[in-house]
Design an enzyme around this catalytic site. Sequence first.
Site, short mmCIF file in Angstrom:
data_model
loop_
_atom_site.label_atom_id
_atom_site.label_comp_id
_atom_site.label_asym_id
_atom_site.label_seq_id
_atom_site.Cartn_x
_atom_site.Cartn_y
_atom_site.Cartn_z
CG HIS A 49 -28.68 4.24 67.66
ND1 HIS A 49 -29.49 3.72 66.67
CD2 HIS A 49 -27.68 3.33 67.82
CE1 HIS A 49 -29.00 2.55 66.27
NE2 HIS A 49 -27.90 2.30 66.95
CG HIS A 95 -27.10 -2.04 71.69
ND1 HIS A 95 -27.29 -2.50 70.40
CD2 HIS A 95 -28.01 -2.72 72.45
CE1 HIS A 95 -28.22 -3.42 70.39
NE2 HIS A 95 -28.69 -3.55 71.62
CG ASP A 125 -24.13 1.87 68.03
OD1 ASP A 125 -25.08 1.09 67.87
OD2 ASP A 125 -23.39 1.83 69.02
CG HIS A 158 -31.25 -1.48 72.32
ND1 HIS A 158 -31.69 -2.56 71.60
CD2 HIS A 158 -30.85 -0.54 71.42
CE1 HIS A 158 -31.55 -2.30 70.31
NE2 HIS A 158 -31.05 -1.10 70.17
#
Length: 533
Positions: free
Chosen positions: A396, A394, A191, A367
């Site tokens: 953070h 994915h 990311d 998520h």
Amino acid sequence: MWWRSLLLLLAAAVAAAEPASTLTGPSQPVTVPLLEDRGHAVDLPDTDPRVQRRVTGWAPEQVTVALSASPTSAWVSWITGEFQMGGAVKPLDSGTVGSVVRYGLAADSLVREATGEALVYSQLYPFEGLQNYTSGIIHHVRLQGLEPATKYYYQCGDPAIPGATSAVHAFRTMPAVGPRSYPGRIAVVGDLGLTYNTTSTVDHMASNRPDLVLLVGDVSYANLYLTNGTGTDCYSCSFAKNTPIHETYQPRWDYWGRYMEPITSTTPMMVVEGNHEEEPQAGNRTFVAYSSRFAFPSHESGSFSPFYYSFDAGGIHFIMLAAYADYSKSGEQYRWLERDLAKVDRSVTPWLVAGWHAPWYSTYKAHYREAECMRVAMEELLYSYGLDIAFTGHVHAYERSNRVFNYTLDPCGAVHISVGDGGNREKMATTHADEPGRCPDPLSTPDPFMGGFCAFNFTSGPAAGRFCWDRQPEYSAYREASFGHGILEVKNETHALWRWHRNQDMYNGVGDEIYIVREPHRCLLNSTRPASY
């Protein structure tokens, strides 16, 4: 004698400083509290010299090295020519410039030559007022017959055209495949994006002098922009109701490639797709920029897909999996994974390491259990072949698990490490699903791209009957909401040192570290025998 006492004190201090080990069993869960607001990450503007085009004519830019399936081969990629933006764009002719790499063992002796292929991709939107994009010419050349653990100098471009070749770069091939040779340092990041926090991550990563970089998805974040170049921290909050399709501003990919070139031209980088690479366009096409810009050992590893592939680096067999392609047991990815795992000889490559984007064992609210269908489909297969480490992004923030299988502590399970804290402009994940009132609605958790619902309430353990734990789960060893990157150092057939580095620390600072120790005598290969601590 006084000096004996001093030696004992020094020995005790050294022992106390030694990193923990998975051999001692599961760690007690640790949550590092958020003491200060991380704020918003700000993207580098197009006026920053680091993202501007610094070459002219057909000279190469955005030079990148990637590995092939074995250390005797590698890929060199670059871009020539300028991208175009507008309502009507005409793609460049990919045959205009040759795809040639000259290379050798000295900068002044580039005596070998390889040629490859070139392509141009477009990002097209069939809606009035949106800007289309067509790329420069993207070149991919595979170098073969290389010696392992050897520094090669190379120059890419078209030597038949004046000014159309790059400066001389250099990279080192991976060690020979075998149980006693390993890359020195493997950087793992996810990311990443292109913010000022990204630059801190990359600077810290470069200071650790990695031999290989794994990027586990979400690269440029071009899809946080409209085609007119207007960006946001949250696309769905700012634009979703006012745009007929999820737009992207594709020049952000070029900015990212230019900024990263000092790293990617000298250190091999392996990438796997994330959700921000989806980028839908006309004709229901997706992941076009991702599939076009990077070279993958897809054919060499038998996957024939840019979304999942494998490669060897010394005594490590890496498997990169797709969280955004069919992962069902009846799908091609699963069948390829079965074939790939069956070919792995653990006496030759003792370590089995995987990477994909969406984590299976994240305890953050963001998520939470989003990739549960992927876990349900693939975890047992990977466990049966003794997966050692799984790297994901994915979410953070940073999180490391204890050895775990099916949400249960298991000495033969993998250590799952999520490094979605690379620096992108979306907000940090700071809340946990186990905090009071933070457990998400189960119906809100499935991945919007892949669909499916597999995240049911737990049926056993401390969270039985519930969708979330009421405290940090025992499988979660360490979690912290800070930007950073990780370094994996595989020492031998059984021991690997993992270190996670925060951006806010000094360059030699370590936020989390542990020895991950394989126990092949305890965990049989290709066996799902039950085991317990």
